[in-house]
Write a protein that holds these residues in place. Structure first.
Motif, PDB file in Angstrom:
ATOM      1  N   UNK A 132       0.817  -1.220   0.000  1.00 27.37           N
ATOM      2  CA  UNK A 132       0.000   0.000   0.000  1.00 27.37           C
ATOM      3  C   UNK A 132       0.853   1.274   0.000  1.00 27.37           C
ATOM      4  N   UNK A 133       1.835   1.352   0.916  1.00 25.36           N
ATOM      5  CA  UNK A 133       2.622   2.585   1.043  1.00 25.36           C
ATOM      6  C   UNK A 133       3.413   2.880  -0.222  1.00 25.36           C
ATOM      7  N   UNK A 134       4.026   1.852  -0.799  1.00 26.54           N
ATOM      8  CA  UNK A 134       4.802   2.060  -2.019  1.00 26.54           C
ATOM      9  C   UNK A 134       3.923   2.541  -3.165  1.00 26.54           C
ATOM     10  N   UNK A 135       2.711   1.975  -3.248  1.00 21.99           N
ATOM     11  CA  UNK A 135       1.798   2.382  -4.310  1.00 21.99           C
ATOM     12  C   UNK A 135       1.440   3.855  -4.173  1.00 21.99           C
ATOM     13  N   UNK A 136       1.105   4.281  -2.970  1.00 19.37           N
ATOM     14  CA  UNK A 136       0.704   5.682  -2.772  1.00 19.37           C
ATOM     15  C   UNK A 136       1.886   6.636  -2.888  1.00 19.37           C
ATOM     16  N   UNK A 137       3.038   6.228  -2.366  1.00 22.25           N
ATOM     17  CA  UNK A 137       4.195   7.133  -2.297  1.00 22.25           C
ATOM     18  C   UNK A 137       4.936   7.257  -3.620  1.00 22.25           C
ATOM     19  N   UNK A 175       2.295   8.960  -7.914  1.00 18.60           N
ATOM     20  CA  UNK A 175       2.896  10.139  -8.552  1.00 18.60           C
ATOM     21  C   UNK A 175       3.493   9.832  -9.922  1.00 18.60           C
ATOM     22  N   UNK A 176       4.085   8.651 -10.076  1.00 16.24           N
ATOM     23  CA  UNK A 176       4.636   8.276 -11.380  1.00 16.24           C
ATOM     24  C   UNK A 176       3.543   8.230 -12.434  1.00 16.24           C
ATOM     25  N   UNK A 177       2.434   7.550 -12.117  1.00 20.44           N
ATOM     26  CA  UNK A 177       1.340   7.435 -13.082  1.00 20.44           C
ATOM     27  C   UNK A 177       0.759   8.802 -13.422  1.00 20.44           C
ATOM     28  N   UNK A 178       0.541   9.613 -12.407  1.00 18.21           N
ATOM     29  CA  UNK A 178      -0.032  10.937 -12.677  1.00 18.21           C
ATOM     30  C   UNK A 178       0.925  11.793 -13.493  1.00 18.21           C
ATOM     31  N   UNK A 179       2.220  11.566 -13.312  1.00 23.13           N
ATOM     32  CA  UNK A 179       3.206  12.250 -14.140  1.00 23.13           C
ATOM     33  C   UNK A 179       3.155  11.801 -15.591  1.00 23.13           C
ATOM     34  N   UNK A 180       2.628  10.595 -15.824  1.00 21.60           N
ATOM     35  CA  UNK A 180       2.455  10.084 -17.183  1.00 21.60           C
ATOM     36  C   UNK A 180       1.056  10.382 -17.723  1.00 21.60           C
ATOM     37  N   UNK A 181       0.291  11.182 -16.995  1.00 18.35           N
ATOM     38  CA  UNK A 181      -1.042  11.562 -17.457  1.00 18.35           C
ATOM     39  C   UNK A 181      -2.130  10.570 -17.131  1.00 18.35           C
ATOM     40  N   UNK A 182      -1.862   9.620 -16.231  1.00 15.65           N
ATOM     41  CA  UNK A 182      -2.860   8.624 -15.832  1.00 15.65           C
ATOM     42  C   UNK A 182      -3.435   9.019 -14.474  1.00 15.65           C
ATOM     43  N   UNK A 183      -4.703   9.366 -14.438  1.00 16.94           N
ATOM     44  CA  UNK A 183      -5.346   9.755 -13.187  1.00 16.94           C
ATOM     45  C   UNK A 183      -5.583   8.522 -12.314  1.00 16.94           C
ATOM     46  N   UNK A 184      -5.209   8.619 -11.053  1.00 17.86           N
ATOM     47  CA  UNK A 184      -5.475   7.553 -10.093  1.00 17.86           C
ATOM     48  C   UNK A 184      -6.612   8.021  -9.198  1.00 17.86           C
ATOM     49  N   UNK A 185      -7.771   7.407  -9.340  1.00 13.95           N
ATOM     50  CA  UNK A 185      -8.957   7.831  -8.616  1.00 13.95           C
ATOM     51  C   UNK A 185      -9.060   7.245  -7.218  1.00 13.95           C
ATOM     52  N   UNK A 186      -8.332   6.166  -6.962  1.00  7.05           N
ATOM     53  CA  UNK A 186      -8.431   5.583  -5.640  1.00  7.05           C
ATOM     54  C   UNK A 186      -7.474   4.435  -5.442  1.00  7.05           C
ATOM     55  N   UNK A 187      -7.094   4.211  -4.179  1.00  3.52           N
ATOM     56  CA  UNK A 187      -6.294   3.065  -3.772  1.00  3.52           C
ATOM     57  C   UNK A 187      -7.046   2.410  -2.622  1.00  3.52           C
ATOM     58  N   UNK A 188      -7.707   1.301  -2.914  1.00  5.01           N
ATOM     59  CA  UNK A 188      -8.573   0.657  -1.935  1.00  5.01           C
ATOM     60  C   UNK A 188      -7.816  -0.476  -1.247  1.00  5.01           C
ATOM     61  N   UNK A 189      -7.724  -0.427   0.067  1.00 11.49           N
ATOM     62  CA  UNK A 189      -6.978  -1.477   0.778  1.00 11.49           C
ATOM     63  C   UNK A 189      -7.706  -2.808   0.744  1.00 11.49           C
TER      64      UNK A 189
END
Length: 380
Positions: free
Chosen positions: A208-213, A217-231
């Motif tokens: 979880x932490x690695x995905x959020x941290x 940001x990497x995906x959003x930097x590539x123009x991919x919106x991340x709408x949620x990270x569900x545990x």
């Protein structure tokens, strides 16, 4: 450009691909297609939870699953379980043949390969059903079939459906390690302008932490919106031992621990020493093995992550094994089928059991409300 030029340019398109019929009542309908990278990642639960959340906001919502892929026999017909649940949950009056215009069964696939299914006619069937369903609704929630590439045999992948219905695409993706992001980027590229963003579901605590941290940001930097990270939520990730026993028609030899959750299966087909090392590396698992394999039973009962023993072939273990299982709180089930058949059936129970009822969808609503940007998903 002359009129003649215009006719020349447009005529071939009209012959090869039917134009979707849209009128004033459906043209303003917001259409969201929920697709996924793989089966059993929570696509149905997220689709229906989003629909319920939109309803709570006062929207009139409709549902459709163009390709029925999670099939069961019902009154002599093969239908998909997901539209049946959606119809009940969302109080829809639509007919099943509209909610699920294409039954993507093994028989259908065989007929398509033999050239007996016309892709153009199937697309027309879907668009006509969609227009009927969307006519009275503010929003349409369209569920993809299996993973997003399913349907290519008849040119009806989720990518094709998104283009056909002019839908915004929400991708549901699993995540365990950074390499999984390759698949997200590939899907975003495949959907093109229809791609809206991704929701990561059932993310284990360790990732979880690695995905959020790092990854978000990497995906959003590539123009991919991340709408949620569900545990990961245990009650959504598997089935209880009691439910598994009921679905398998198993005899319960030890019932202590029947409320435990099973998320995966380990097959005991090796020697005792190898089995113990193997079982100790897994968690929340049921061991499926022959009822006469006492050494495997003992090894499984020594592993802390084993939640259940499923013994095949109708063999009853010794009283010592049953006593040890009861002492450790590990339920023991007995089935008449062989190990291979039991594994297939058990895995099918876990896959189909992810979205069972209104309670499951309600749990997903809570997860989305706490961990997703619903304003962006629903464009509030």
């Amino acid at each position: 450009m002359t009129d003649t030029d215009t006719d020349t340019d447009t005529e071939p398109d009209q012959q090869t691909e039917p134009t979707r019929k849209r009128d004033s009542s459906t043209g303003d309908t917001d259409t969201i297609l929920v697709s996924s990278l793989a089966e059993s990642v929570g696509k149905t639960a997220i689709t229906l939870a989003l629909a319920e959340l939109a309803r709570e906001d006062g929207d009139s919502v409709g549902y459709m699953k163009p390709k029925g892929t999670r099939l069961q026999s019902n009154v002599g017909k093969t239908v998909d379980e997901d539209p049946m649940l959606a119809r009940d949950l969302l109080d829809l009056e639509a007919e099943m043949h509209d909610l699920e215009p294409v039954v993507y069964s093994p028989t259908f696939i065989e007929q398509a390969i033999r050239g007996r299914e016309d892709p153009a006619e199937l697309r027309e069937r879907i668009t006509e059903a969609f227009d009927d369903l969307a006519a009275d609704h503010d929003r349409m929630f369209v569920e993809g079939g299996g993973e997003y590439a399913v349907g290519g045999i008849v040119d009806l992948t989720d990518v094709d459906v998104a283009d056909l219905l002019e839908a915004r695409v929400i991708l549901v993706a699993p995540y365990e390690q950074p390499g999984d992001i390759d698949d997200v980027l590939a899907a975003a590229d495949a959907f093109g302008e229809h791609f809206a963003g991704v929701v990561f579901n059932n993310v284990p605590d360790a990732a979880y932490d690695q995905l959020e941290t790092d990854v978000v940001p990497f995906l959003e930097g590539r123009g991919v919106s991340v709408y949620g990270v569900l545990p990961s939520e245990r009650t959504l990730a598997g089935v209880t031992v009691a439910e598994l026993a009921d679905e398998l028609g198993a005899s319960v030899l030890v019932d202590e621990g029947e409320d435990g959750y099973v998320e995966r299966f380990a097959v005991g087909a090796m020697g005792a020493d190898s089995a113990l090392r193997y079982f100790r590396r897994t968690k929340d698992a049921a061991v499926i093995t022959g009822g006469d394999r006492a050494e495997i039973h003992t090894a499984a009962l020594e592993a802390p992550g084993i939640r259940c023993l499923i013994l095949t072939g109708g063999h009853r273990p010794s009283g010592a094994i049953l006593g040890q299982a009861a002492e450790k709180g590990v339920p023991v089930l007995s089935v008449q089928t062989d190990t291979v058949t039991t594994v297939e059936r058990a895995e099918g129970v876990v896959r189909s059991g992810r979205t069972r009822d209104a309670e499951t969808v309600e749990q997903m609503q809570a997860l989305l409300s706490d961990h997703a940007a619903l304003e962006d998903v629903l464009e509030r």
